[in-house]
Write an enzyme that holds these catalytic residues in place. Structure first.
Site, PDB file in Angstrom:
ATOM      1  N   ASP A 135       0.845  -1.189   0.000  1.00 39.89           N
ATOM      2  CA  ASP A 135       0.000   0.000   0.000  1.00 39.89           C
ATOM      3  C   ASP A 135       0.886   1.247   0.000  1.00 39.89           C
ATOM      4  O   ASP A 135       1.744   1.405   0.860  1.00 39.89           O
ATOM      5  CB  ASP A 135      -0.893  -0.019   1.234  1.00 39.89           C
ATOM      6  N   HIS A 156      -0.403   4.488  -0.042  1.00 37.02           N
ATOM      7  CA  HIS A 156      -1.180   5.667   0.345  1.00 37.02           C
ATOM      8  C   HIS A 156      -0.484   6.377   1.508  1.00 37.02           C
ATOM      9  O   HIS A 156      -0.423   5.850   2.614  1.00 37.02           O
ATOM     10  CB  HIS A 156      -2.598   5.261   0.749  1.00 37.02           C
TER      11      HIS A 156
END
Length: 142
Positions: A14, A16
């Site tokens: 991930d 983000h």
């Protein structure tokens, strides 16, 4: 009052980063000593950082929906490395799809996480719970 060391990061693949930076700034403002590992963090990196900094908690975030997969086995790895009492928190968009949050929470609890938060968590409440949980663990250790 001494500052509580915590390790923070976004697990797995991930990438983000915005929420991670918000969490770092918020928990720092709340008086925690934040070790922010950033994004795309492996379980081993979380554990190594927790050991190196004598952290009381690992805060794992995931926004891409694969948190359930990425977090599986983290508690067992912590225990293997001598972190039996470390607090494990998870939050964000932890699964793909529209799974009701109580089901998501139950799955993470079964995996050994102490607290699980939805993406719309009240951060002040999360910080208060973290302080409470650390205090309770400290009392048990005495």
């Amino acid at each position: 009052m001494s500052r509580i060391n915590i390790v923070l990061g976004v697990i797995g693949f991930d990438c983000h980063s915005v929420g991670n930076k918000i969490l770092d700034a918020f928990f720092t403002e709340q008086g925690f000593n934040v070790v922010n590992l950033g994004v795309m963090v492996s379980q081993e990196e979380f554990i190594d950082a927790a050991i190196e900094t004598a952290a009381r908690a690992i805060l794992v975030s995931s926004l891409y929906g694969h948190g359930l997969i990425d977090c599986r086995g983290l508690r067992e790895k912590c225990v293997e490395r001598g972190l039996e009492d470390i607090l494990l928190y998870a939050g964000g968009n932890l699964v793909v799809g529209k799974t009701p949050f109580p089901e998501v929470e139950a799955k993470f609890r079964e995996m050994g996480f102490d607290r699980v938060f939805p993406p719309d968590v009240d951060l002040a409440e999360a910080a208060a719970l973290l302080r409470k949980d650390v205090d309770e663990r400290s009392r048990r250790e005495r």
